[in-house]
Design an enzyme around this catalytic site. Sequence first.
Site, mmCIF file in Angstrom:
data_model
loop_
_atom_site.group_PDB
_atom_site.id
_atom_site.type_symbol
_atom_site.label_atom_id
_atom_site.label_comp_id
_atom_site.label_asym_id
_atom_site.label_seq_id
_atom_site.Cartn_x
_atom_site.Cartn_y
_atom_site.Cartn_z
ATOM 1 N N ASP A 212 -0.499 -0.963 -6.956
ATOM 2 C CA ASP A 212 0.448 -0.510 -7.965
ATOM 3 C C ASP A 212 1.872 -0.896 -7.569
ATOM 4 O O ASP A 212 2.266 -0.748 -6.407
ATOM 5 C CB ASP A 212 0.332 1.016 -8.095
ATOM 6 N N GLU A 277 -0.376 -5.761 -8.978
ATOM 7 C CA GLU A 277 0.351 -5.535 -10.213
ATOM 8 C C GLU A 277 1.799 -5.893 -9.900
ATOM 9 O O GLU A 277 2.549 -5.096 -9.353
ATOM 10 C CB GLU A 277 0.269 -4.077 -10.670
#
Length: 548
Positions: A212, A277
Amino acid sequence: MTASNPPPLTSDADWWRSAVVYQVYVRSFADSDGDGVGDLQGIRERLPYLRDLGVDALWLTPFYTSPMVDGGYDVADYRNVDPMFGTLADFDAMITDAHALGLRLIVDIVPNHTSDRHPWFAAALAAGPGSPERARYLFADGRGEHGELPPNDWESIFGGPAWTRVPDGQWYLHLFDPAQPDLNWRHPEVRAEFEDVLRFWLDRGVDGFRIDVAHGMIKAEGLPDVGFNTMTTGRRQSELLGKGRLPYFDQDEVHEIYRAWRPILDSYPGGRMAVAEAWAETPQRLARYIGPDELHQAFSFDFLDATWSADSFRKVVDTALAEATIVGAPTTWVLSNHDKQRHVTRYGDGEVGLRRARAASLLMLALPGCAYVYQGEELGLPEVLDLPDELRQDPSFLRTGESRDGCRVPIPWGGQLPPYGFGPDGGRPGWLPAPATWAALSVAAQDGVPGSTLELYRTALRVRREHPALARDAGGVTWLESAGPGVLAFRRDGGGAELTCVVNISDAPVLIDGYGRPVAASAELTEEGTGHVLPVDAAAWFDRPSAG
């Protein structure tokens, strides 16, 4: 393939290069205990469904101990399961069953920030300015005569200032919600902690990590101002600021972290992997995250952002494949995820949006590389736009009025009334309400029904797995220029066979001839002479022996 004859989990170290990964938003997948919230046991019970769907791996959103301010992306304990989702024993049982069914497991890791309930942050608040405990985070003195102004002009991705002041007068940085304080990744204890967290889950058998905010962990030295005169907020800010090389995104030093992580992943057997990401200002900068000494993949969000036009899709595909060639890693194709509006709705909603979404799915699954499928897209679920405000839980909603909750509504499994089998009979409704119109979209309603979106995905995934022209070592994309304006067509070659994907984005049906027999189609085809008529907003795959 039946439940009594599962495919073996191979030792293929390159499985991720061509995998279809199914993203499970844990709270909204399946509820085993009737509390209205999805859990690990619910996932375990539904693993045969995912095996029969034909995916290769699952990616689970965070299930760690968390106050759930941001749906689990505010982690209080990286080595445990939140009681909402079960226990570590439940996790171990789930991954054991997944591997027995031939499914690999990717878990989210959230390294940019912790929860404000994490023991480290509690210790930092208690210890005071200048303490070793505060050095793990990004605390700073304020500006102004009495330190009453934030240390710089940075804005939160969720809207509002990126700084919160604590009672002793210092400020701490949070690029997201105030309940998500950013870590100081220049601190050796932070780096050592997360290397240990990786090993903890690798030891439990996980096959990979989705990282993330992989581009955000290092902030520019001195925390300089951005220098913008006007800042937009919410999702649009995330899109605009997330792509630029700003003082808090895509700093060169971030690559040191991944060069330390890669040997850890490589030390475990079976092809353990990591996907970032990451947003970067240019394709060249994004490519730096990928390589034999860093990460295996980085999401290519341009495909998700493409408009419904042949030119847009072709430009995105060409660019992504060119970048993949440069870095020697597969492209990752994505149409929907837990942060973006579902593509049925993006493409027009209703019947038009569903037709286009089905066609886009065939386009995606015919391309070389790795595809990520967001839970419920195989059912043709649209975005839920009319959720009651009081039930929305996305922290950005309270600050900006924009919400990601509409793509996070629990998926329907069966029955005529909400929550459509999401939990056991007599249990609580789902944590977000499903629309009354979703009975026809449930798994049970589509199972075995010719032409349903579920059966379309099952067919496409079976063909993708079995067809030699879609194999990992098959050829790339050869565009077919004779398809006509507004029609996207390309061929894949391999193993003595050809597979041609045709997508009709024009304003009239088109006759498709000379590509062989249809093996998958998003809409009903009509035979005409030796060819087939492909309707508007539809796609089809055609198979024939290779001309070579």
